[in-house]
Design a protein around this motif. Sequence first.
Motif, PDB file in Angstrom:
ATOM      1  N   ILE A 182     -17.040  -9.005   9.949  1.00  0.00           N
ATOM      2  CA  ILE A 182     -17.348  -8.768   8.742  1.00  0.00           C
ATOM      3  C   ILE A 182     -15.810  -8.234   7.792  1.00  0.00           C
ATOM      4  CG2 ILE A 182     -18.255  -6.820   7.113  1.00  0.00           C
ATOM      5  CD1 ILE A 182     -20.653  -6.239   9.170  1.00  0.00           C
ATOM      6  N   TYR A 183     -15.102  -7.806   8.577  1.00  0.00           N
ATOM      7  CA  TYR A 183     -13.752  -7.684   7.576  1.00  0.00           C
ATOM      8  C   TYR A 183     -13.026  -8.648   7.656  1.00  0.00           C
ATOM      9  CZ  TYR A 183     -13.437  -2.640   6.728  1.00  0.00           C
ATOM     10  OH  TYR A 183     -13.674  -1.299   6.140  1.00  0.00           O
ATOM     11  N   ALA A 184     -13.083  -9.504   8.639  1.00  0.00           N
ATOM     12  CA  ALA A 184     -12.391 -10.891   8.902  1.00  0.00           C
ATOM     13  C   ALA A 184     -13.050 -12.044   7.699  1.00  0.00           C
ATOM     14  CB  ALA A 184     -12.562 -11.540  10.094  1.00  0.00           C
ATOM     15  N   LEU A 185     -14.233 -11.764   7.562  1.00  0.00           N
ATOM     16  CA  LEU A 185     -14.981 -12.927   6.625  1.00  0.00           C
ATOM     17  C   LEU A 185     -14.682 -12.351   5.127  1.00  0.00           C
ATOM     18  CD1 LEU A 185     -17.925 -13.946   8.526  1.00  0.00           C
ATOM     19  CD2 LEU A 185     -15.942 -15.368   8.180  1.00  0.00           C
ATOM     20  N   ARG A 186     -14.676 -10.881   5.003  1.00  0.00           N
ATOM     21  CA  ARG A 186     -15.011 -10.376   3.580  1.00  0.00           C
ATOM     22  C   ARG A 186     -13.698  -9.887   2.938  1.00  0.00           C
ATOM     23  NH1 ARG A 186     -20.369 -10.253   2.253  1.00  0.00           N
ATOM     24  NH2 ARG A 186     -19.724  -9.094   0.366  1.00  0.00           N
ATOM     25  N   ASN A 187     -12.665  -9.860   3.723  1.00  0.00           N
ATOM     26  CA  ASN A 187     -11.394  -9.206   3.139  1.00  0.00           C
ATOM     27  C   ASN A 187     -10.148 -10.181   3.232  1.00  0.00           C
ATOM     28  OD1 ASN A 187      -8.483  -7.770   3.637  1.00  0.00           O
ATOM     29  ND2 ASN A 187      -9.925  -5.860   3.206  1.00  0.00           N
ATOM     30  N   LYS A 188      -9.839 -10.480   2.187  1.00  0.00           N
ATOM     31  CA  LYS A 188      -8.534 -11.624   2.096  1.00  0.00           C
ATOM     32  C   LYS A 188      -7.340 -11.226   2.717  1.00  0.00           C
ATOM     33  CE  LYS A 188     -10.252 -13.078  -2.685  1.00  0.00           C
ATOM     34  NZ  LYS A 188      -9.861 -13.432  -4.035  1.00  0.00           N
ATOM     35  N   GLU A 189      -7.008 -10.123   2.728  1.00  0.00           N
ATOM     36  CA  GLU A 189      -5.628  -9.640   3.472  1.00  0.00           C
ATOM     37  C   GLU A 189      -5.894  -9.886   4.876  1.00  0.00           C
ATOM     38  OE1 GLU A 189      -2.766  -9.006   2.347  1.00  0.00           O
ATOM     39  OE2 GLU A 189      -3.488  -9.313   0.291  1.00  0.00           O
ATOM     40  N   VAL A 190      -7.116  -9.486   5.465  1.00  0.00           N
ATOM     41  CA  VAL A 190      -7.433  -9.870   6.831  1.00  0.00           C
ATOM     42  C   VAL A 190      -7.223 -11.346   7.191  1.00  0.00           C
ATOM     43  CG1 VAL A 190      -8.644  -9.357   8.808  1.00  0.00           C
ATOM     44  CG2 VAL A 190      -8.500  -7.468   7.325  1.00  0.00           C
ATOM     45  N   LYS A 191      -8.025 -12.122   6.245  1.00  0.00           N
ATOM     46  CA  LYS A 191      -8.180 -13.549   6.456  1.00  0.00           C
ATOM     47  C   LYS A 191      -6.589 -14.256   6.532  1.00  0.00           C
ATOM     48  CE  LYS A 191     -11.368 -14.569   3.489  1.00  0.00           C
ATOM     49  NZ  LYS A 191     -12.369 -15.098   2.909  1.00  0.00           N
ATOM     50  N   LYS A 192      -5.937 -13.832   5.719  1.00  0.00           N
ATOM     51  CA  LYS A 192      -4.563 -14.163   5.527  1.00  0.00           C
ATOM     52  C   LYS A 192      -3.591 -13.818   6.733  1.00  0.00           C
ATOM     53  CE  LYS A 192      -3.863 -14.092   0.569  1.00  0.00           C
ATOM     54  NZ  LYS A 192      -3.143 -13.394  -0.501  1.00  0.00           N
ATOM     55  N   SER A 193      -4.065 -12.623   7.287  1.00  0.00           N
ATOM     56  CA  SER A 193      -3.234 -12.088   8.552  1.00  0.00           C
ATOM     57  C   SER A 193      -3.704 -12.913   9.665  1.00  0.00           C
ATOM     58  CB  SER A 193      -3.271 -10.779   8.728  1.00  0.00           C
ATOM     59  OG  SER A 193      -2.772 -10.094   9.577  1.00  0.00           O
ATOM     60  N   ILE A 194      -4.801 -13.238   9.769  1.00  0.00           N
ATOM     61  CA  ILE A 194      -5.429 -13.975  11.097  1.00  0.00           C
ATOM     62  C   ILE A 194      -4.873 -15.310  10.908  1.00  0.00           C
ATOM     63  CG2 ILE A 194      -7.614 -15.128  11.879  1.00  0.00           C
ATOM     64  CD1 ILE A 194      -9.200 -12.637  10.972  1.00  0.00           C
ATOM     65  N   LYS A 195      -4.779 -16.207   9.704  1.00  0.00           N
ATOM     66  CA  LYS A 195      -4.311 -17.533   9.721  1.00  0.00           C
ATOM     67  C   LYS A 195      -2.748 -17.588  10.033  1.00  0.00           C
ATOM     68  CE  LYS A 195      -7.440 -19.195   6.090  1.00  0.00           C
ATOM     69  NZ  LYS A 195      -7.538 -19.618   4.718  1.00  0.00           N
ATOM     70  N   LYS A 196      -2.050 -16.306   9.564  1.00  0.00           N
ATOM     71  CA  LYS A 196      -0.621 -16.269   9.800  1.00  0.00           C
ATOM     72  C   LYS A 196      -0.547 -16.086  11.378  1.00  0.00           C
ATOM     73  CE  LYS A 196       1.489 -13.640   7.205  1.00  0.00           C
ATOM     74  NZ  LYS A 196       2.141 -12.211   6.544  1.00  0.00           N
ATOM     75  N   PHE A 197      -1.467 -15.207  11.937  1.00  0.00           N
ATOM     76  CA  PHE A 197      -1.120 -14.998  13.544  1.00  0.00           C
ATOM     77  C   PHE A 197      -1.433 -16.219  14.317  1.00  0.00           C
ATOM     78  CE2 PHE A 197      -3.030 -13.561  17.345  1.00  0.00           C
ATOM     79  CZ  PHE A 197      -2.236 -12.765  18.060  1.00  0.00           C
ATOM     80  N   PHE A 198      -2.397 -16.770  14.245  1.00  0.00           N
ATOM     81  CA  PHE A 198      -2.809 -18.079  14.683  1.00  0.00           C
ATOM     82  C   PHE A 198      -1.870 -19.269  14.631  1.00  0.00           C
ATOM     83  CE2 PHE A 198      -6.995 -15.819  15.453  1.00  0.00           C
ATOM     84  CZ  PHE A 198      -6.855 -15.869  16.723  1.00  0.00           C
ATOM     85  N   THR A 199      -1.349 -19.227  13.327  1.00  0.00           N
ATOM     86  CA  THR A 199      -0.294 -20.445  12.907  1.00  0.00           C
ATOM     87  C   THR A 199       1.016 -19.953  13.715  1.00  0.00           C
ATOM     88  OG1 THR A 199      -1.163 -20.679  10.723  1.00  0.00           O
ATOM     89  CG2 THR A 199       1.094 -21.396  11.180  1.00  0.00           C
ATOM     90  N   PHE A 200       1.287 -18.891  13.931  1.00  0.00           N
ATOM     91  CA  PHE A 200       2.576 -18.359  14.612  1.00  0.00           C
ATOM     92  C   PHE A 200       2.486 -18.570  16.023  1.00  0.00           C
ATOM     93  CE2 PHE A 200       4.890 -15.013  16.909  1.00  0.00           C
ATOM     94  CZ  PHE A 200       6.221 -15.466  16.471  1.00  0.00           C
ATOM     95  N   GLN A 201       1.093 -18.411  16.456  1.00  0.00           N
ATOM     96  CA  GLN A 201       0.851 -18.541  18.052  1.00  0.00           C
ATOM     97  C   GLN A 201       0.961 -20.001  18.261  1.00  0.00           C
ATOM     98  OE1 GLN A 201       0.694 -16.201  20.237  1.00  0.00           O
ATOM     99  NE2 GLN A 201       1.247 -14.708  18.420  1.00  0.00           N
ATOM    100  N   SER A 202       0.435 -20.783  17.663  1.00  0.00           N
ATOM    101  CA  SER A 202       0.536 -22.195  18.008  1.00  0.00           C
ATOM    102  C   SER A 202       1.932 -22.894  17.905  1.00  0.00           C
ATOM    103  CB  SER A 202      -0.305 -22.959  17.186  1.00  0.00           C
ATOM    104  OG  SER A 202      -0.194 -22.758  15.559  1.00  0.00           O
TER     105      SER A 202
END
Length: 308
Positions: free
Chosen positions: A288-308
Amino acid sequence: MDIGNATSVNQFILMGLTDVPWLQKVLFVSFLFFYQLNIAGNLLIITLAIRDTALHAPMYFLLANLSFLDIWFSSVTVPKMLVGFLEDNIISVSGCIAQMHFFHFLGCAEGVLLASMGYDRYVAICSPLRYCSIMNRLFCIQLVLASWLIGFFSSLIHSIMSSMLPFCKFNKVQHFFCDVKPVIKLACSNTFINEITVAALSGFLSTCTFSLTFLSYFYIIVHLFKARSSQRSMKAFSTCSSHLTIVILFYGTAMCTYIGPSSEDSIQKDKVAAVLFTVITPTLNPIIYALRNKEVKKSIKKFFTFQS
């Protein structure tokens, strides 16, 4: 019943959700998937809140603590339930009391923490200029510690009272974990005081925390109605939507389970409700937080982009 001549019970059998073999296998696979998703999702939220400086704010500090509670809240019951789908689910009386204690401890702590998160949203929207001074690091830590302490001592009352009951004949717990209501029904003595205590204490705590959360959102809505900018109002309220969804899921099941007398019908309904707030809700919280919170979504994208 002559308690003095009765045989003392030293272990319980958790009866689980069903005794239908094919359904047990389906539920085992389904709940194992949800449990793994719960652990992965909540660990991701905790990792993001620690590593990403954009999430170094009171809201995400409280969210990370909610994720921590969710992991342990499910871990108290779900692994034992999964065992019960494969074999006879036996637990010692002391282990049963311990499971009961940690379940109510973590569940109550989560309720208090959700109220704290509601207050955080109230301050952020209604007093934005004072937000950093009010929701400072020390105060946030105090809120988290308060949730743990309130949860621990309220649960301790249930644990002590249940451990003092004599269990001398029946040992089949009509549940998939040791919850207080089905356990005290197995006692050989009058459990009226225990049942009243469960309803009164759980009812008082859940009503207080829910009322505080409701009060926070009442003032938020009043404040937003007075605001001239509708765009600003919608943006402000969107930050509350994920928390409000979690609050409804949590209290909608918990209050129905613990407020009211215990009966055979209520215990069967409690099993369904317990699946929701021990398996489903902790899994949905990070989603719910990942889908409805813009800051969390940005952080997830940044995290997986960095990991890849």
